[in-house]
Design a protein around this motif. Structure first.
Motif, mmCIF file in Angstrom:
data_model
loop_
_atom_site.group_PDB
_atom_site.id
_atom_site.type_symbol
_atom_site.label_atom_id
_atom_site.label_comp_id
_atom_site.label_asym_id
_atom_site.label_seq_id
_atom_site.Cartn_x
_atom_site.Cartn_y
_atom_site.Cartn_z
ATOM 1 N N SER A 13 38.421 -15.991 -61.235
ATOM 2 C CA SER A 13 37.070 -16.225 -61.160
ATOM 3 C C SER A 13 36.265 -17.545 -60.849
ATOM 4 N N ARG A 16 36.797 -18.181 -57.100
ATOM 5 C CA ARG A 16 35.925 -17.436 -56.357
ATOM 6 C C ARG A 16 34.518 -18.112 -56.167
ATOM 7 N N LYS A 17 34.148 -18.453 -57.516
ATOM 8 C CA LYS A 17 32.832 -19.158 -57.584
ATOM 9 C C LYS A 17 32.865 -20.337 -57.014
ATOM 10 N N HIS A 19 34.228 -21.048 -54.323
ATOM 11 C CA HIS A 19 34.177 -20.676 -52.811
ATOM 12 C C HIS A 19 32.799 -20.031 -52.447
ATOM 13 N N LEU A 21 31.779 -16.828 -53.441
ATOM 14 C CA LEU A 21 32.043 -15.493 -53.178
ATOM 15 C C LEU A 21 31.619 -14.459 -54.337
ATOM 16 N N GLN A 23 32.084 -10.889 -56.229
ATOM 17 C CA GLN A 23 33.104 -10.233 -56.373
ATOM 18 C C GLN A 23 33.144 -9.287 -55.336
ATOM 19 N N LEU A 26 34.828 -11.020 -52.007
ATOM 20 C CA LEU A 26 35.938 -11.349 -52.051
ATOM 21 C C LEU A 26 37.040 -10.117 -52.099
ATOM 22 N N GLU A 41 39.703 -10.232 -63.021
ATOM 23 C CA GLU A 41 39.015 -11.508 -63.581
ATOM 24 C C GLU A 41 38.984 -11.385 -64.936
ATOM 25 N N LEU A 55 44.967 -13.284 -52.722
ATOM 26 C CA LEU A 55 43.912 -14.250 -53.482
ATOM 27 C C LEU A 55 44.259 -15.510 -53.200
ATOM 28 N N MET A 59 41.609 -18.118 -50.986
ATOM 29 C CA MET A 59 41.162 -19.180 -51.747
ATOM 30 C C MET A 59 41.800 -20.471 -51.784
#
Length: 111
Positions: A13, A16-17, A19, A21, A23, A26, A41, A55, A59
């Protein structure tokens, strides 16, 4: 040096944040459903190796972060690189063997 790593879901999580992106975006990039990513997540399930690899690759998550290593461990990183280069069938054999050995070590130490 190993410590208690944060939950894998938290790592996914946060990355992802970082980057920027969603959910949905991604999940689309790595080929899984939005719901599957949400479950990962929220630590409701663990990813298959292929999903974890996607993943980490998408990332640029350092393997040491996934495995909870505080400091860089060149030997562990070389092992992980070699593991990643195996075909899926060989990778499964190596992972299953490592799990069995770790369990036997744990039992031998009485933990």
């Amino acid at each position: 040096m190993v410590h208690n790593p944060p939950q894998l879901g938290n790592i996914i999580s946060a990355s992802r944040k970082e980057h920027h992106l969603t959910q949905e975006k991604l999940a689309e990039r790595i080929g899984i459903s939005d719901r599957s990513l949400m479950d990962l997540e929220n630590s409701k399930r663990y990813p298959k190796f292929e999903t974890l690899y996607a993943l980490v690759t998408e990332m640029s998550i350092p393997p040491r972060q996934i495995f909870g290593l505080e400091e860089s461990d060149p030997e562990a990183e070389r092992f992980i690189e070699q593991l990643m280069s195996c075909d899926p069938e060989d990778r499964k054999i190596v992972i299953d063997t490592a799990r069995m050995l770790m369990q036997r070590l744990k039992e031998a130490k009485g933990k």
